[in-house]
Scaffold this active site. Structure first.
Site, PDB file in Angstrom:
ATOM      1  N   CYS A  56     -15.893 -40.703  -5.182  1.00  0.00           N
ATOM      2  CA  CYS A  56     -15.713 -40.823  -3.734  1.00  0.00           C
ATOM      3  C   CYS A  56     -16.456 -39.673  -3.035  1.00  0.00           C
ATOM      4  CB  CYS A  56     -14.236 -40.783  -3.377  1.00  0.00           C
ATOM      5  SG  CYS A  56     -13.224 -41.968  -4.295  1.00  0.00           S
ATOM      6  N   CYS A  59     -14.609 -36.598  -1.381  1.00  0.00           N
ATOM      7  CA  CYS A  59     -13.471 -35.962  -2.047  1.00  0.00           C
ATOM      8  C   CYS A  59     -13.842 -34.754  -2.899  1.00  0.00           C
ATOM      9  CB  CYS A  59     -12.756 -36.986  -2.921  1.00  0.00           C
ATOM     10  SG  CYS A  59     -11.225 -36.332  -3.621  1.00  0.00           S
ATOM     11  N   CYS A  96       5.466 -37.932   0.318  1.00  0.00           N
ATOM     12  CA  CYS A  96       4.368 -38.642  -0.320  1.00  0.00           C
ATOM     13  C   CYS A  96       3.733 -37.759  -1.389  1.00  0.00           C
ATOM     14  CB  CYS A  96       3.323 -39.027   0.724  1.00  0.00           C
ATOM     15  SG  CYS A  96       4.032 -39.951   2.100  1.00  0.00           S
ATOM     16  N   CYS A 127       6.637 -42.217  -1.363  1.00  0.00           N
ATOM     17  CA  CYS A 127       5.330 -42.862  -1.394  1.00  0.00           C
ATOM     18  C   CYS A 127       4.488 -42.129  -2.429  1.00  0.00           C
ATOM     19  CB  CYS A 127       4.661 -42.784  -0.016  1.00  0.00           C
ATOM     20  SG  CYS A 127       2.995 -43.503   0.053  1.00  0.00           S
ATOM     21  N   CYS A 187       0.864 -48.895   2.058  1.00  0.00           N
ATOM     22  CA  CYS A 187       0.304 -47.848   2.914  1.00  0.00           C
ATOM     23  C   CYS A 187      -1.203 -47.885   2.683  1.00  0.00           C
ATOM     24  CB  CYS A 187       0.888 -46.479   2.537  1.00  0.00           C
ATOM     25  SG  CYS A 187       0.196 -45.094   3.469  1.00  0.00           S
ATOM     26  N   ARG A 259      -0.573 -43.511  11.090  1.00  0.00           N
ATOM     27  CA  ARG A 259      -0.395 -42.108  10.717  1.00  0.00           C
ATOM     28  C   ARG A 259      -1.662 -41.300  10.993  1.00  0.00           C
ATOM     29  NH1 ARG A 259       4.244 -42.107   8.210  1.00  0.00           N
ATOM     30  NH2 ARG A 259       4.960 -44.061   7.288  1.00  0.00           N
TER      31      ARG A 259
END
Length: 317
Positions: A56, A59, A96, A127, A187, A259
């Site tokens: 990614c 990241c 989370c 989560c 989510c 969020r």
């Protein structure tokens, strides 16, 4: 994909509205399902950091890049519980947990299930984001009491290949299918400002709104360019374009919790207030979001007090 009344042209027209009209429309939709003066406060903890085999481009935890991210094994249950208790005391209603995996390894998966049960026993919503799942793993997470599973689509199907090559868009949709089939709430959101076009932002929002059921939770991240990653020198997206994206997301997904996620450290109080007006009704407490900086809890509580915002309480299952 479910049938959706939204298409590229109809969503494009929303983006092109004068900002005051777009915000008004988003507020009208928002107030049909939520109290406009309430925010749901959550905390995010990295339970396994770094050395991720995925590439990614945003990241710092990817093993493909030279970003300065620590590498840590899955942390102990007791440490997670302590952090969850602190988060609860500071006002978080959801805890989370994220692990930098392509998919959860068998040797660690049962420990993750134990962690979920322990956090759930504190009275917090739970989560996790663990990478790709199969149907069996999703069923086991549901049996452990997991409330939500986070698995973002990140961007449009067309732009995705410029951001990630080690897994496909369909891989992500398959994981969302396993999560939903198992009975876990979804989510799922994206990252704004990775060099994508407005058309890509429109395509992402339509994709999210057109899932068999729109996600109950939609994290909207603003890219934080990390040194050592391919997106380190990405230009900053215009603030008003980011706010427009939130407002359109609220109109397309009226019942979802939106969020305000990564990137809030770069936003002024005034910009955050406009994000709330555009339809945001959740944000993260804590100094870190996985490896990204986040405002201090004291600053956040002070801002909410200035704005007259209240903490939205939710009932755990």
């Amino acid at each position: 994909m479910s049938e959706s009344k939204w298409n590229t042209e109809s969503v494009k027209r929303l983006f092109e509205l004068p900002l005051v009209h777009l915000l008004f429309e988003a507020q009208c939709v928002h107030r049909l399902y939520f109290h406009a003066d309430e925010l749901e406060l959550c905390t995010l903890l990295s339970i396994k950091t770094g050395a991720c085999p995925e590439d990614c481009a945003y990241c710092p935890q990817s093993a493909h890049y030279s970003a300065d991210a620590s590498r840590e094994k899955l942390i102990d249950v007791e440490k997670v519980v302590r952090q969850a208790q602190i988060a609860k005391e500071k006002g978080a209603v959801r805890f989370c947990m994220g692990a930098a995996w392509r998919s959860p390894p068998k040797k660690d998966f049962h420990k993750v299930l134990e962690i979920i049960r322990a956090v759930k026993n504190l009275g917090l919503e739970t989560c996790v984001t663990l990478g790709m799942l199969n149907a069996e793993q999703a069923a086991m997470l549901y049996a452990s009491g997991l409330d939500f599973y986070n698995h973002n689509l990140d961007t449009s199907p067309e732009y995705y290949k410029k951001i990630i090559t080690t897994r496909t868009y369909q891989d992500r949709l398959d994981t969302l299918h396993h999560v939903r089939t198992a009975g876990i709430k979804v989510c799922c959101g994206g990252i704004i400002g990775m060099g994508e076009s407005r058309e890509d932002r429109i395509a992402l929002l339509i994709q999210l709104a057109s899932l068999p059921k729109p996600p109950e939770s939609v994290p909207i991240n603003r890219l934080i360019p990390f040194e050592g990653t391919p997106l380190a020198n990405s230009p900053t997206l215009d603030n008003f374009e980011f706010i427009r994206t939130i407002a359109v997301a609220r109109i397309l997904m009226p019942t979802s919790i939106l969020r305000l996620s990564a990137g809030r450290i770069t936003m002024s109080e005034e910009m955050q207030a406009l994000c709330f007006m555009a339809g945001i009704n959740s944000m993260w407490l804590g100094e870190k979001l996985l490896t990204a900086k986040n405002p201090q809890c004291g600053e956040d509580h002070a801002l909410l007090q200035k704005l007259g915002m209240k903490n939205r309480k939710v009932a755990t299952q």
